[in-house]
Write a protein that holds these residues in place. Structure first.
Motif, PDB file in Angstrom:
ATOM      1  N   THR A   1       0.705  -1.143   0.013  1.00  0.00           N
ATOM      2  CA  THR A   1      -0.151  -0.124   0.020  1.00  0.00           C
ATOM      3  C   THR A   1       0.835   1.206  -0.175  1.00  0.00           C
ATOM      4  OG1 THR A   1      -0.071   0.074   2.374  1.00  0.00           O
ATOM      5  CG2 THR A   1      -1.857  -1.221   1.477  1.00  0.00           C
ATOM      6  N   PHE A   2       0.243   2.448  -0.121  1.00  0.00           N
ATOM      7  CA  PHE A   2       1.068   3.533   0.016  1.00  0.00           C
ATOM      8  C   PHE A   2       1.320   3.676   1.850  1.00  0.00           C
ATOM      9  CE2 PHE A   2      -1.113   4.858  -3.490  1.00  0.00           C
ATOM     10  CZ  PHE A   2      -0.368   5.737  -4.299  1.00  0.00           C
ATOM     11  N   VAL A   3       2.306   4.210   2.064  1.00  0.00           N
ATOM     12  CA  VAL A   3       2.737   4.057   3.549  1.00  0.00           C
ATOM     13  C   VAL A   3       3.177   5.497   4.006  1.00  0.00           C
ATOM     14  CG1 VAL A   3       3.532   1.793   3.551  1.00  0.00           C
ATOM     15  CG2 VAL A   3       5.162   3.453   3.018  1.00  0.00           C
ATOM     16  N   ASP A   4       2.946   5.714   5.146  1.00  0.00           N
ATOM     17  CA  ASP A   4       3.714   7.070   5.960  1.00  0.00           C
ATOM     18  C   ASP A   4       5.283   6.900   5.900  1.00  0.00           C
ATOM     19  OD1 ASP A   4       2.584   9.256   7.895  1.00  0.00           O
ATOM     20  OD2 ASP A   4       4.707   8.516   8.233  1.00  0.00           O
ATOM     21  N   VAL A   5       5.933   7.970   5.172  1.00  0.00           N
ATOM     22  CA  VAL A   5       7.256   7.873   5.235  1.00  0.00           C
ATOM     23  C   VAL A   5       8.101   7.662   6.676  1.00  0.00           C
ATOM     24  CG1 VAL A   5       9.477   9.336   4.705  1.00  0.00           C
ATOM     25  CG2 VAL A   5       7.432   9.208   3.092  1.00  0.00           C
ATOM     26  N   GLU A   6       7.439   8.514   7.681  1.00  0.00           N
ATOM     27  CA  GLU A   6       8.120   8.191   9.026  1.00  0.00           C
ATOM     28  C   GLU A   6       7.899   7.106   9.669  1.00  0.00           C
ATOM     29  OE1 GLU A   6       7.442  11.816  11.499  1.00  0.00           O
ATOM     30  OE2 GLU A   6       7.840  12.864   9.923  1.00  0.00           O
ATOM     31  N   THR A   7       6.539   6.559   9.714  1.00  0.00           N
ATOM     32  CA  THR A   7       6.100   5.498  10.483  1.00  0.00           C
ATOM     33  C   THR A   7       6.076   4.070   9.743  1.00  0.00           C
ATOM     34  OG1 THR A   7       3.694   5.586   9.932  1.00  0.00           O
ATOM     35  CG2 THR A   7       4.604   7.033  11.797  1.00  0.00           C
ATOM     36  N   GLY A   8       6.097   4.211   8.559  1.00  0.00           N
ATOM     37  CA  GLY A   8       5.766   2.889   7.746  1.00  0.00           C
ATOM     38  C   GLY A   8       4.499   2.602   7.748  1.00  0.00           C
ATOM     39  N   GLU A   9       3.614   3.035   8.333  1.00  0.00           N
ATOM     40  CA  GLU A   9       2.243   2.562   8.494  1.00  0.00           C
ATOM     41  C   GLU A   9       1.337   2.579   7.244  1.00  0.00           C
ATOM     42  OE1 GLU A   9       0.578   1.046  11.099  1.00  0.00           O
ATOM     43  OE2 GLU A   9       2.496   1.034  11.868  1.00  0.00           O
ATOM     44  N   PRO A  10       0.571   1.991   6.665  1.00  0.00           N
ATOM     45  CA  PRO A  10      -0.287   1.942   5.579  1.00  0.00           C
ATOM     46  C   PRO A  10      -1.081   3.384   5.589  1.00  0.00           C
ATOM     47  CG  PRO A  10      -0.582  -0.317   6.739  1.00  0.00           C
ATOM     48  CD  PRO A  10       0.239   0.525   7.371  1.00  0.00           C
ATOM     49  N   VAL A  11      -1.127   4.002   4.597  1.00  0.00           N
ATOM     50  CA  VAL A  11      -1.923   5.160   4.446  1.00  0.00           C
ATOM     51  C   VAL A  11      -3.180   4.783   3.243  1.00  0.00           C
ATOM     52  CG1 VAL A  11      -1.998   7.643   3.562  1.00  0.00           C
ATOM     53  CG2 VAL A  11      -0.048   6.781   4.842  1.00  0.00           C
ATOM     54  N   LEU A  12      -4.479   4.719   3.750  1.00  0.00           N
ATOM     55  CA  LEU A  12      -5.392   4.331   3.008  1.00  0.00           C
ATOM     56  C   LEU A  12      -6.310   5.373   2.547  1.00  0.00           C
ATOM     57  CD1 LEU A  12      -6.465   1.170   4.804  1.00  0.00           C
ATOM     58  CD2 LEU A  12      -4.504   1.407   3.103  1.00  0.00           C
ATOM     59  N   GLN A  13      -6.557   6.552   3.361  1.00  0.00           N
ATOM     60  CA  GLN A  13      -7.204   7.406   3.114  1.00  0.00           C
ATOM     61  C   GLN A  13      -7.087   8.795   3.662  1.00  0.00           C
ATOM     62  OE1 GLN A  13     -11.187   6.306   4.235  1.00  0.00           O
ATOM     63  NE2 GLN A  13     -10.909   6.601   6.435  1.00  0.00           N
ATOM     64  N   ALA A  14      -7.181   9.959   3.322  1.00  0.00           N
ATOM     65  CA  ALA A  14      -7.147  11.278   3.944  1.00  0.00           C
ATOM     66  C   ALA A  14      -8.003  12.435   3.384  1.00  0.00           C
ATOM     67  CB  ALA A  14      -5.272  11.673   3.506  1.00  0.00           C
ATOM     68  N   ASN A  15      -8.244  13.350   4.282  1.00  0.00           N
ATOM     69  CA  ASN A  15      -9.113  14.414   3.979  1.00  0.00           C
ATOM     70  C   ASN A  15      -8.670  15.318   2.653  1.00  0.00           C
ATOM     71  OD1 ASN A  15     -11.016  13.850   6.119  1.00  0.00           O
ATOM     72  ND2 ASN A  15      -9.749  14.845   7.564  1.00  0.00           N
ATOM     73  N   LEU A  16      -7.379  15.487   2.985  1.00  0.00           N
ATOM     74  CA  LEU A  16      -6.811  16.185   1.856  1.00  0.00           C
ATOM     75  C   LEU A  16      -5.376  15.867   1.518  1.00  0.00           C
ATOM     76  CD1 LEU A  16      -7.595  18.969   0.696  1.00  0.00           C
ATOM     77  CD2 LEU A  16      -6.420  20.130   2.218  1.00  0.00           C
ATOM     78  N   VAL A  17      -5.007  15.778   0.340  1.00  0.00           N
ATOM     79  CA  VAL A  17      -3.832  15.345  -0.426  1.00  0.00           C
ATOM     80  C   VAL A  17      -3.118  16.265  -1.178  1.00  0.00           C
ATOM     81  CG1 VAL A  17      -2.460  13.463  -1.584  1.00  0.00           C
ATOM     82  CG2 VAL A  17      -4.460  12.884   0.062  1.00  0.00           C
ATOM     83  N   SER A  18      -1.759  16.684  -0.946  1.00  0.00           N
ATOM     84  CA  SER A  18      -1.271  17.537  -1.954  1.00  0.00           C
ATOM     85  C   SER A  18      -0.387  16.727  -2.660  1.00  0.00           C
ATOM     86  CB  SER A  18      -0.555  18.539  -1.121  1.00  0.00           C
ATOM     87  OG  SER A  18       0.372  19.274  -2.120  1.00  0.00           O
ATOM     88  N   LEU A  19      -0.462  16.740  -3.935  1.00  0.00           N
ATOM     89  CA  LEU A  19       0.624  16.068  -4.888  1.00  0.00           C
ATOM     90  C   LEU A  19       1.488  17.169  -5.676  1.00  0.00           C
ATOM     91  CD1 LEU A  19      -2.392  14.450  -5.159  1.00  0.00           C
ATOM     92  CD2 LEU A  19      -0.824  12.553  -6.203  1.00  0.00           C
ATOM     93  N   SER A  20       2.893  17.018  -5.489  1.00  0.00           N
ATOM     94  CA  SER A  20       3.712  17.877  -5.993  1.00  0.00           C
ATOM     95  C   SER A  20       4.693  17.006  -6.578  1.00  0.00           C
ATOM     96  CB  SER A  20       4.133  18.984  -5.128  1.00  0.00           C
ATOM     97  OG  SER A  20       5.168  19.655  -5.548  1.00  0.00           O
ATOM     98  N   ILE A  21       5.046  17.211  -7.845  1.00  0.00           N
ATOM     99  CA  ILE A  21       6.378  16.761  -8.541  1.00  0.00           C
ATOM    100  C   ILE A  21       7.593  16.982  -7.919  1.00  0.00           C
ATOM    101  CG2 ILE A  21       7.849  16.629 -10.698  1.00  0.00           C
ATOM    102  CD1 ILE A  21       5.043  14.931 -10.893  1.00  0.00           C
ATOM    103  N   GLU A  22       7.587  18.137  -7.496  1.00  0.00           N
ATOM    104  CA  GLU A  22       8.905  18.477  -6.617  1.00  0.00           C
ATOM    105  C   GLU A  22       8.935  18.141  -5.191  1.00  0.00           C
ATOM    106  OE1 GLU A  22      10.574  23.047  -5.144  1.00  0.00           O
ATOM    107  OE2 GLU A  22       9.835  22.859  -7.413  1.00  0.00           O
ATOM    108  N   ASP A  23       7.533  18.235  -4.374  1.00  0.00           N
ATOM    109  CA  ASP A  23       7.990  17.819  -3.121  1.00  0.00           C
ATOM    110  C   ASP A  23       7.108  16.553  -2.475  1.00  0.00           C
ATOM    111  OD1 ASP A  23       8.500  20.532  -2.409  1.00  0.00           O
ATOM    112  OD2 ASP A  23       6.458  21.099  -2.630  1.00  0.00           O
ATOM    113  N   GLY A  24       6.601  15.899  -3.719  1.00  0.00           N
ATOM    114  CA  GLY A  24       6.033  14.485  -3.368  1.00  0.00           C
ATOM    115  C   GLY A  24       4.592  14.309  -2.975  1.00  0.00           C
ATOM    116  N   VAL A  25       4.243  13.477  -2.226  1.00  0.00           N
ATOM    117  CA  VAL A  25       2.642  13.317  -1.723  1.00  0.00           C
ATOM    118  C   VAL A  25       2.692  13.639  -0.351  1.00  0.00           C
ATOM    119  CG1 VAL A  25       0.708  11.754  -1.498  1.00  0.00           C
ATOM    120  CG2 VAL A  25       2.275  11.833  -3.628  1.00  0.00           C
TER     121      VAL A  25
END
Length: 116
Positions: free
Chosen positions: A89-113
């Motif tokens: 799955t997608f995972v949190d970079v710091e914790t390694g926990e799965p990320v399945l949903q979010a209220n708000l997501v920012s996708l930037s080619i320069e900064d990431g997700v």
């Protein structure tokens, strides 16, 4: 607009697939998605792992609310990543926990997700 957003490795941008028309309608460098689901299709993930060849099988699905911002202050956001060879799955970079949903997501080619 309800859409699926994924990284386009050919254009160096994001691809925004409008779910209403069923095709890609934009290639922005920045996207904000509200009420987002982090989707990884298992069959596509397994195909990548077995063939060592990328395909579109992971994306952020939700309401695209902007494609025009420059940058955010991400100090109160969490960063997510996805690597088909290491994660299911997608995972949190710091914790390694799965990320399945979010209220708000920012996708930037320069900064990431980033999500919150």
């Amino acid at each position: 607009m309800r859409a699926e957003v994924y990284r386009n490795l050919h254009t160096g941008t994001w691809s925004v697939r409008d779910l209403g028309v069923g095709r890609v309608v934009d290639h922005p460098v920045n996207v904000i998605v509200k009420d987002a689901l982090f989707v990884v299709r298992p069959a596509g993930r397994e195909k990548v792992r077995s063939q060592k060849r990328k395909n579109v099988h992971a994306f952020i699905k939700g309401h695209v609310i902007s494609t025009t911002f420059e940058s955010f202050d991400y100090t109160k956001w969490r960063k997510a990543t996805y690597n088909p060879y290491m994660n299911d799955t997608f995972v949190d970079v710091e914790t390694g926990e799965p990320v399945l949903q979010a209220n708000l997501v920012s996708l930037s080619i320069e900064d990431g997700v980033y999500y919150k």
